[in-house]
Design an enzyme around this catalytic site. Structure first.
Site, short mmCIF file in Angstrom:
data_model
loop_
_atom_site.label_atom_id
_atom_site.label_comp_id
_atom_site.label_asym_id
_atom_site.label_seq_id
_atom_site.Cartn_x
_atom_site.Cartn_y
_atom_site.Cartn_z
N ASP A 136 18.42 -13.66 76.65
CA ASP A 136 18.37 -14.75 75.67
C ASP A 136 18.87 -14.21 74.33
O ASP A 136 18.39 -13.16 73.88
CB ASP A 136 16.92 -15.26 75.52
CG ASP A 136 16.42 -15.90 76.82
OD1 ASP A 136 15.18 -15.91 77.02
OD2 ASP A 136 17.25 -16.33 77.62
N ARG A 150 12.51 -27.29 90.85
CA ARG A 150 11.68 -26.41 90.01
C ARG A 150 11.92 -26.76 88.54
O ARG A 150 13.03 -27.13 88.18
CB ARG A 150 12.07 -24.95 90.27
CG ARG A 150 11.39 -23.97 89.35
CD ARG A 150 11.72 -22.53 89.67
NE ARG A 150 11.09 -21.65 88.71
CZ ARG A 150 11.69 -21.11 87.66
NH1 ARG A 150 12.98 -21.37 87.45
NH2 ARG A 150 11.05 -20.34 86.81
N HIS A 177 21.34 -13.33 82.37
CA HIS A 177 21.56 -13.34 80.92
C HIS A 177 20.39 -12.71 80.19
O HIS A 177 19.29 -12.57 80.73
CB HIS A 177 21.73 -14.78 80.41
CG HIS A 177 20.46 -15.58 80.50
ND1 HIS A 177 20.00 -16.14 81.69
CD2 HIS A 177 19.52 -15.86 79.57
CE1 HIS A 177 18.85 -16.75 81.47
NE2 HIS A 177 18.52 -16.60 80.20
N HIS A 190 17.50 -11.55 82.81
CA HIS A 190 16.81 -12.39 83.78
C HIS A 190 17.73 -13.50 84.29
O HIS A 190 18.84 -13.69 83.76
CB HIS A 190 15.54 -12.99 83.18
CG HIS A 190 15.75 -13.76 81.91
ND1 HIS A 190 16.10 -13.17 80.70
CD2 HIS A 190 15.69 -15.07 81.67
CE1 HIS A 190 16.22 -14.10 79.78
NE2 HIS A 190 15.99 -15.26 80.34
#
Ligand SMILES: C=C1C[C@]23C[C@H]1CC[C@H]2[C@]1(C)CCC[C@@](C)(C(=O)O)[C@H]1[C@@H]3C(=O)O
Ligand code: AKG
Ligand code: FE2
Length: 366
Positions: free
Chosen positions: A229, A293, A227, A283
């Site tokens: 942002d 994580r 995607h 990203h």
């Protein structure tokens, strides 16, 4: 299956449930490490001319190419960063019924979400999130609206909610850094360094905590799908585990964590504000078999109702205006009500905006 229960069990699942399995074309591995600048902000923050010019040059090259860079000597207290991660860890370790009690206000993005399973039915992200708004002028601590009344004694120490205090301070530091970065972006674009100040000063930004549980079959799913942002500027701090990928030079590339750095990426809204000169960074986040994580993502957003439009100086230099004026409120509404943000949110938003304007005009003409 209840997304919350699913989330509390994700790491113990031996098989990835079907609705978490992503199509093969999304799962191409990353073989290379992204070579993107790590910009030292020390001289810029002191007001020194030459270091500012050097930082602006690095940023201009990176943002014109893939919209991604990292910053060090950013002025944010490392203790505050550590504490924000610790409070995030504490929250995500809560039993699932407590996390679910930080309910998502219906049709809003605030609160706890387990894999967005209440929003999507396929390609579910292997993550749980906690999201809340940040607004400079709110006297009430930012997270109060979301969950003060429901987080209970775990977080109450000496009569106050330490988590609220830490996130209030952390978001304040992110907003301050964000405003300096917007200034540096303006310098890198060759326009007045304060030209975006009014647009962002009173904006309501978004703080998102991401927890990516370990996964027994990590090659079948994604922590966060590919995607851009939709927001303007993302300031992300990732923990030591690694899993952030950026798409650059026509391939996915890894971004190894640097605990002393913030990851900065351009979002769709700033692409429009730069008249298309700066790329909205594509990203994703992958998961692994052994370690969970976490990341802290702060999304700087303009004041909802102000017009998002590239400065006249940029448009006159470029000779053409590449985007129609819009508001962040409209783009946010589009991503929350009509379209799951991906790598093509902005062009689809522009089409949606133009078609809804055409509909409104034809209704007026009836
Ligand atoms: C405005 C926003 C929508 C999302 C959170 C912020 C900025 C990033 C967006 C998001 C993370 C992009 C990937 C898809 C998404 C649904 C997610 O995985 O969380 C997006 C967020 C959202 O719509 O909640
Ligand atoms: O967790 C990460 O590294 C990326 C998260 C992200 O891209 C997002 O929340 O928008
Ligand atoms: Fe993102």
């Amino acid at each position: 299956m209840n997304s919350g229960l699913l989330c509390s069990e994700l790491e113990v699942l031996h098989h990835v449930p079907t609705n978490f399995i992503w199509p093969k074309e999304y799962l191409v591995d990353a073989q290379h490490e992204l070579q993107a600048p790590v910009v030292d902000l020390y001289g810029f923050l002191r007001g020194d001319n030459e270091p500012t010019k050097h930082a602006a040059k690095l940023i201009s090259e990176a943002c014109s190419k893939h919209g991604f860079f990292q910053v060090i000597n950013h002025g944010v207290d490392p203790h505050l960063i550590r504490e924000a991660h610790h409070q995030m860890d504490t929250f995500f370790k809560l039993p699932i019924h407590r996390k679910l009690s930080v309910h998502k206000v219906p049709c809003s993005m605030w609160g706890y979400s387990g894999a967005h399973a209440h929003r999507f039915s396929s390609k579910l992200p292997w993550k749980e999130t906690l999201s809340f708004p940040y607004h400079d002028n709110t006297s009430e601590p930012v997270v109060t609206n979301c969950f003060k009344s429901t987080i209970g004694e775990d977080f109450e120490q000496a009569g106050n909610y330490y988590i609220i205090d830490i996130f209030q301070k952390y978001c304040g530091a992110m907003k301050q850094l964000g405003m300096k970065l917007i200034e540096l972006l303006a310098i890198s674009l060759g326009v007045d360094r304060l030209c975006y100040k009014d647009l962002f000063e009173e904006g309501c930004s978004i703080m998102r905590c991401n927890n990516y549980p370990s996964c027994q079959q990590p090659s079948l799913t994604l922590g966060t799908g590919p995607h851009c942002d939709p927001t303007s500027l993302t300031i992300l701090h990732q923990d030591h585990v690694g899993g952030l990928h950026v798409f650059a030079d026509n391939r996915w590339q890894t971004v190894p964590p640097r605990l002393d750095a913030f990851v900065i990426n351009i979002g769709d809204t700033f692409t429009a504000l730069s008249n298309g000169r700066y790329k909205s960074c594509l990203h994703r986040a992958v998961v692994n078999k052994y370690k969970e994580r976490k990341s802290l993502a702060f999304f700087l957003c303009p004041k909802e109702d102000k017009l998002v439009r590239a400065p006249d100086d940029i448009v006159s230099m470029d000779g053409i205006k590449h985007y129609p004026d819009f508001t962040w409120s409209d783009l946010l509404h589009f991503t929350q009500k009509h379209y799951r943000a991906d790598q093509a949110t902005l062009p689809n938003f522009i089409k949606w905006l133009q078609s809804s304007k055409t509909t409104q005009t034809s209704q007026l003409l009836r």
